[in-house]
Design a protein around this motif. Sequence first.
Motif, PDB file in Angstrom:
ATOM      1  N   ASN A 141       0.827  -1.204   0.000  1.00 36.17           N
ATOM      2  CA  ASN A 141       0.000   0.000   0.000  1.00 36.17           C
ATOM      3  C   ASN A 141       0.868   1.264   0.000  1.00 36.17           C
ATOM      4  O   ASN A 141       0.852   2.059   0.945  1.00 36.17           O
ATOM      5  CB  ASN A 141      -0.926  -0.036   1.232  1.00 36.17           C
ATOM      6  CG  ASN A 141      -1.974   1.035   1.223  1.00 36.17           C
ATOM      7  OD1 ASN A 141      -2.441   1.455   0.174  1.00 36.17           O
ATOM      8  ND2 ASN A 141      -2.360   1.471   2.404  1.00 36.17           N
ATOM      9  N   LEU A 142       1.622   1.454  -1.073  1.00 35.69           N
ATOM     10  CA  LEU A 142       2.576   2.565  -1.146  1.00 35.69           C
ATOM     11  C   LEU A 142       1.883   3.915  -1.311  1.00 35.69           C
ATOM     12  O   LEU A 142       2.393   4.937  -0.850  1.00 35.69           O
ATOM     13  CB  LEU A 142       3.549   2.344  -2.310  1.00 35.69           C
ATOM     14  CG  LEU A 142       4.511   1.170  -2.156  1.00 35.69           C
ATOM     15  CD1 LEU A 142       5.202   0.872  -3.491  1.00 35.69           C
ATOM     16  CD2 LEU A 142       5.553   1.450  -1.080  1.00 35.69           C
ATOM     17  N   ASP A 143       0.759   3.948  -2.013  1.00 39.31           N
ATOM     18  CA  ASP A 143       0.015   5.201  -2.220  1.00 39.31           C
ATOM     19  C   ASP A 143       0.898   6.311  -2.793  1.00 39.31           C
ATOM     20  O   ASP A 143       0.847   7.457  -2.331  1.00 39.31           O
ATOM     21  CB  ASP A 143      -0.639   5.665  -0.915  1.00 39.31           C
ATOM     22  CG  ASP A 143      -1.923   4.917  -0.606  1.00 39.31           C
ATOM     23  OD1 ASP A 143      -2.560   4.424  -1.556  1.00 39.31           O
ATOM     24  OD2 ASP A 143      -2.294   4.811   0.581  1.00 39.31           O
ATOM     25  N   ILE A 144       1.696   5.989  -3.799  1.00 38.79           N
ATOM     26  CA  ILE A 144       2.527   6.984  -4.484  1.00 38.79           C
ATOM     27  C   ILE A 144       1.759   7.464  -5.711  1.00 38.79           C
ATOM     28  O   ILE A 144       1.558   6.705  -6.670  1.00 38.79           O
ATOM     29  CB  ILE A 144       3.895   6.394  -4.880  1.00 38.79           C
ATOM     30  CG1 ILE A 144       4.671   5.997  -3.629  1.00 38.79           C
ATOM     31  CG2 ILE A 144       4.687   7.391  -5.720  1.00 38.79           C
ATOM     32  CD1 ILE A 144       5.985   5.287  -3.931  1.00 38.79           C
ATOM     33  N   ASN A 145       1.325   8.713  -5.679  1.00 38.26           N
ATOM     34  CA  ASN A 145       0.431   9.186  -6.730  1.00 38.26           C
ATOM     35  C   ASN A 145       1.109   9.429  -8.071  1.00 38.26           C
ATOM     36  O   ASN A 145       0.438   9.793  -9.049  1.00 38.26           O
ATOM     37  CB  ASN A 145      -0.319  10.453  -6.274  1.00 38.26           C
ATOM     38  CG  ASN A 145       0.613  11.599  -5.915  1.00 38.26           C
ATOM     39  OD1 ASN A 145       1.803  11.586  -6.213  1.00 38.26           O
ATOM     40  ND2 ASN A 145       0.070  12.613  -5.256  1.00 38.26           N
ATOM     41  N   GLU A 146       2.414   9.219  -8.150  1.00 33.78           N
ATOM     42  CA  GLU A 146       3.131   9.326  -9.428  1.00 33.78           C
ATOM     43  C   GLU A 146       3.008   8.044 -10.253  1.00 33.78           C
ATOM     44  O   GLU A 146       3.406   8.027 -11.423  1.00 33.78           O
ATOM     45  CB  GLU A 146       4.614   9.622  -9.176  1.00 33.78           C
ATOM     46  CG  GLU A 146       4.905  10.854  -8.337  1.00 33.78           C
ATOM     47  CD  GLU A 146       4.650  12.149  -9.084  1.00 33.78           C
ATOM     48  OE1 GLU A 146       4.567  12.107 -10.325  1.00 33.78           O
ATOM     49  OE2 GLU A 146       4.537  13.200  -8.419  1.00 33.78           O
ATOM     50  N   LEU A 147       2.465   6.981  -9.691  1.00 26.99           N
ATOM     51  CA  LEU A 147       2.441   5.681 -10.382  1.00 26.99           C
ATOM     52  C   LEU A 147       1.251   5.585 -11.333  1.00 26.99           C
ATOM     53  O   LEU A 147       0.434   4.663 -11.275  1.00 26.99           O
ATOM     54  CB  LEU A 147       2.428   4.547  -9.363  1.00 26.99           C
ATOM     55  CG  LEU A 147       3.687   4.439  -8.501  1.00 26.99           C
ATOM     56  CD1 LEU A 147       3.555   3.312  -7.481  1.00 26.99           C
ATOM     57  CD2 LEU A 147       4.914   4.220  -9.375  1.00 26.99           C
ATOM     58  N   GLN A 148       1.202   6.545 -12.234  1.00 28.65           N
ATOM     59  CA  GLN A 148       0.137   6.626 -13.223  1.00 28.65           C
ATOM     60  C   GLN A 148       0.564   5.901 -14.507  1.00 28.65           C
ATOM     61  O   GLN A 148       1.599   5.232 -14.546  1.00 28.65           O
ATOM     62  CB  GLN A 148      -0.198   8.093 -13.481  1.00 28.65           C
ATOM     63  CG  GLN A 148      -0.668   8.841 -12.234  1.00 28.65           C
ATOM     64  CD  GLN A 148      -0.761  10.339 -12.417  1.00 28.65           C
ATOM     65  OE1 GLN A 148      -1.061  10.829 -13.505  1.00 28.65           O
ATOM     66  NE2 GLN A 148      -0.499  11.093 -11.346  1.00 28.65           N
TER      67      GLN A 148
END
Length: 367
Positions: free
Chosen positions: A222-229
């Motif tokens: 559950n990294l929740d890194i919003n760059e992983l688009q």
Amino acid sequence: MLQPKEGRIDGAHYLPTTPDTCLWGRLPDRDRPPVLRIASGGTVTIDTLSHEGILEDQGRDPVAYLAGFGVPADRVLADARDLAASGVPHDYDADGPHVVTGPIEVIGAEPGDVLRVETLSLLVRAPYGFISSRHGYGALPGEFPETEPDGGPAAGGGERAYNSVCEFTEVVEEAGRLHGTLPYGGGRAARFPLAPFLGLMGVAPDASGPAHSVPPGAFGGNLDINELQVGSSLYLPVQVPGASFYAGDPHYAQGDGEVALTALEAPLRATLRLTVIPREEAAPLLGALGGPFAETATHWLPVGLHEDLDEAMRRAVRAAVGFLATVQGMPRHTALAYLSAAADFEISQVVDQVKGVHCLIRKADFR
């Protein structure tokens, strides 16, 4: 709406979320059998499912719950209905909220290798989602939500008053782009562009017993890194033979920090490419980082994780120095100077027990 098996499917393999292909609130361990096997370099489309709308504090009945927001039954995902009504174990107090789909065996992956997860496409499955605040969680526990506290399980099996605050958020199209719209009275609404990504992608840790889905770790999760688009790659150190990859926690948008507790949570159809990088090729990167690492078309993203935000920051700095020293050949003192002058350190999230900081290093600075 993108109901299971309907519409565009980009991957060579397709994995729906069903009671047989997922865990609820737990991560696969080394002993859990795969629900799909693919070759290294293969692509898979996963119909990920959001936990919002099906959790116990929302009645565990998405048709009834969404009807309260004007959503007709035929606009509710069939897989959400099926999971909520299933016997898949889930304890609101003991488990995480996330619906975790997998694991997927990547043939030939061995401990010491690295699994590269490329996000090829992300399709919105429903024109709505939720941003939620629950008692005891978020950046301001005890302050938000501003409702009566959750009283816990009711005596004698009575109805529990969870008193969560779940903001229904509709998706609209403006100027050719999808936006979330969050009404706040008087005919007014905040509108913000969608930037979809999967909050949870990982490999099975080398342990027996399914781990809690909330805290991330060296295995990802559950990294929740919003760059992983779309267009990003996530690199995960393989822990067990076959890697046992899993995914979930789809987001339509998330600010750095994710301070309420959740972002805009809503289901996505994700197409990913899973590629094994052999130990001998991955060794420099593993030696520098020892945990998750990501990249986009424009940036490299070393990651720091720890229960203490200050220590997470320190770990992100060490990971960034290690990356520049090992992979770019930059002296460590020069790497630290560069990071101080030119890199950005962003708070991934502060709400998942283990907090996250990721660094953004511009690729253009290293032609």
